[in-house]
Scaffold this motif. Structure first.
Motif, mmCIF file in Angstrom:
data_model
loop_
_atom_site.group_PDB
_atom_site.id
_atom_site.type_symbol
_atom_site.label_atom_id
_atom_site.label_comp_id
_atom_site.label_asym_id
_atom_site.label_seq_id
_atom_site.Cartn_x
_atom_site.Cartn_y
_atom_site.Cartn_z
ATOM 1 N N TYR A 412 -54.077 -69.876 27.510
ATOM 2 C CA TYR A 412 -54.025 -68.665 26.687
ATOM 3 C C TYR A 412 -53.344 -68.895 25.345
ATOM 4 N N GLN A 413 -52.714 -70.047 25.193
ATOM 5 C CA GLN A 413 -52.001 -70.346 23.944
ATOM 6 C C GLN A 413 -52.915 -70.145 22.731
ATOM 7 N N GLY A 414 -52.450 -69.298 21.782
ATOM 8 C CA GLY A 414 -53.191 -69.075 20.547
ATOM 9 C C GLY A 414 -54.264 -68.007 20.622
ATOM 10 N N LYS A 415 -54.540 -67.474 21.795
ATOM 11 C CA LYS A 415 -55.578 -66.454 21.928
ATOM 12 C C LYS A 415 -55.039 -65.074 21.546
ATOM 13 N N THR A 416 -55.925 -64.245 21.026
ATOM 14 C CA THR A 416 -55.587 -62.859 20.726
ATOM 15 C C THR A 416 -56.167 -61.979 21.825
ATOM 16 N N LEU A 417 -55.313 -61.165 22.445
ATOM 17 C CA LEU A 417 -55.702 -60.352 23.591
ATOM 18 C C LEU A 417 -55.365 -58.888 23.353
ATOM 19 N N ARG A 418 -56.129 -58.019 23.984
ATOM 20 C CA ARG A 418 -55.791 -56.599 23.992
ATOM 21 C C ARG A 418 -54.791 -56.364 25.116
ATOM 22 N N LEU A 419 -53.664 -55.728 24.804
ATOM 23 C CA LEU A 419 -52.595 -55.503 25.760
ATOM 24 C C LEU A 419 -52.258 -54.025 25.848
ATOM 25 N N LEU A 420 -51.795 -53.617 27.013
ATOM 26 C CA LEU A 420 -51.222 -52.289 27.183
ATOM 27 C C LEU A 420 -49.712 -52.453 27.296
#
Length: 473
Positions: A412-420
């Motif tokens: 997941y390093q460097g990834k952009t994710l949608r978070l709650l």
């Protein structure tokens, strides 16, 4: 209608029966004489117990009680208990025992015990004989009768024990939920599976589903109240609807709930592999609000152990389900439960479990050493493995899974994710906690972050148990 709560008739609980309980709610409130007594609740066990406690807190609130986090200042103390593992029972008994001094100092405090542990006759007798400080005990079937039971304790000044009742569903009970981003939504109760190690069917009763319109109504209320992650609860959600006599299954329910307007995630637990299906995975893939996360307990990779557990699937069938889910949802996050040391488990049985873990590569595992439960068939099974053998297997499983998780987390390093964003973190560097759609824990930093909002964030470092991210502007 009372306090904005609509009463409806479902199963064996009639509107008249529920209205009687609201009469007792008013009666207890009058007994308080305008004072504001305080109530303390503590929940052991699963999310269903948490949801039950929310309803008990709702009824207490209607009776005029104010919630407190301190047993020392509480006028009413309740433990909602779990019977799934011995450790949970020991903790509950320990907490109850510790209140004996408080009861001597303040004899008017009411101490109550409910939940799965309280539904078992052996524990009822133990409480009666060895824990005189307990004033009220009621089982899972009597939860909706809680107001009348408490009224009897307060007026008769005698101990009340009630584990009777049918497999009822009571719609319209008040609920007092914790503030925040997350909420539980029960869609069904009970279990028909009778896994040989599990006490749940004996303490929670047979499966009974809520009607879809009642579930949708509650979901709409939760979304309107600002909850952004709603978890659908059932001992086996995949068998939802079979008892209703209508042509609706769990996949159909997901599609119906997905159509409710709003920005939110739907999760669900727990699923049973014998009832999971391609139809379910198709619904998950096609519903944009259903989180691409699946908790599918397999318990053992050995077909012989699965047979002895009465799980009614094979390891190959389980792997075919995972393959289908991943084909339809390539980014799905997978978690599971495993029992190590089930009676009769050999080293080869365990090696088959380990191979399934290595092949499937779960994102998260909940692992348990087998705990015998009195009243279940497995409690009488012959067991030749030593505690040392079981512990050795358990440690190998943990090491194998940790290696898998470390590798998956690092990706997941460097990834952009949608978070709650769902809470406050302990450390100052990353002051907020959040969850990915796949339910992975993330600690977040950045400007103008609010609990209960969805954000985009870039993962800047990883660890075995947590991802660390910065909010993108």
């Amino acid at each position: 209608m009372r306090g904005g709560i609509e009463l409806s008739t479902q199963k064996n609980v009639s509107e008249q029966q529920l209205q009687t309980q609201f009469t007792y709610i008013d009666a207890v409130a009058r007994l308080n004489g305008g004072k504001c007594p305080k109530a303390y609740t503590h929940t052991f066990g699963c999310q269903q117990n948490e949801a039950d406690t929310e309803r008990i807190r709702g009824m207490l609130h209607e009776m005029g009680y104010e919630m407190t986090d301190s047993t020392e200042e509480a006028d009413f103390i309740l433990f909602n208990t779990c019977a799934v593992r011995e450790h949970a029972e020991d903790r509950a008994f320990g907490n109850i025992g510790a209140l004996s001094h408080l009861k001597k100092k303040r004899p008017d405090v009411v101490i109550a015990l409910c939940g799965c542990m309280a539904q078992q006759e052996k524990n009822v007798e133990k409480i009666k004989k060895s824990y005189p400080q307990v004033n009220l005990l009621f089982g899972t079937h009597a939860l909706w009768r809680f107001p009348s039971l408490l009224y009897r304790v307060l007026t008769d000044r005698k101990r009340v024990f009630d584990i009777g009742g049918e497999d009822d569903i009571a719609e319209g009970l008040p609920v007092l939920r914790a503030k925040g981003a997350k909420a539980w939504l029960s869609i069904m109760y009970g279990c028909n599976n009778f896994c040989t190690y599990c006490i749940v069917p004996y303490v929670r009763g047979r499966e009974r589903s809520r009607y879809p319109e009642e579930i949708e109504k509650e979901l709409r209320e939760l979304v309107a109240a600002g909850y952004r992650e709603i978890t659908l609860l059932g001992q086996n959600v995949n068998s939802y609807g079979k008892d209703l006599g209508i042509d609706v299954d769990f996949s159909d329910l997901l599609r119906r709930l997905n159509a409710v307007p709003g920005d939110f995630w739907l999760r669900f637990m727990t699923s049973h592999p014998k009832d999971a299906s391609p139809k379910l995975f198709s619904a998950m893939a096609e519903c944009d609000k259903v989180a691409k996360q699946l908790h599918l307990p397999f318990q053992s990779g050995s077909d012989e152990i699965l047979r002895r557990m009465n799980r009614r699937y094979t390891a190959e069938h389980y792997k075919s389900l995972i393959a289908d889910a991943r084909e339809k949802m390539p980014d799905i996050t997978l978690s599971s439960d495993i029992i190590v040391g089930f009676p009769g488990e050999t080293d080869e049985d365990f090696e088959q479990t380990l191979r399934l873990v290595q092949d499937t590569r779960f994102d998260l595992l909940f692992t348990f050493l087998y705990s015998p439960r009195t009243g279940t068939p497995a409690a009488s099974y012959e067991d030749n493995a030593s505690p040392q053998d079981k512990q050795r297997r358990f440690e190998r499983l943990l090491k194998t899974q940790d290696d898998i998780v470390a590798e998956k987390q690092a990706a997941y390093q460097g990834k952009t994710l949608r978070l709650l964003v769902d809470g406050a973190a302990k450390g100052p560097d990353y002051p907020y906690t959040a969850r990915t759609e796949g339910n992975l824990l993330v600690c977040v930093r950045g400007e103008n972050i609010q609990i209960g909002e969805f954000i985009q964030a870039e993962i800047e470092k990883t660890s075995l148990r947590c991802l660390f991210a910065v909010k993108k502007s």
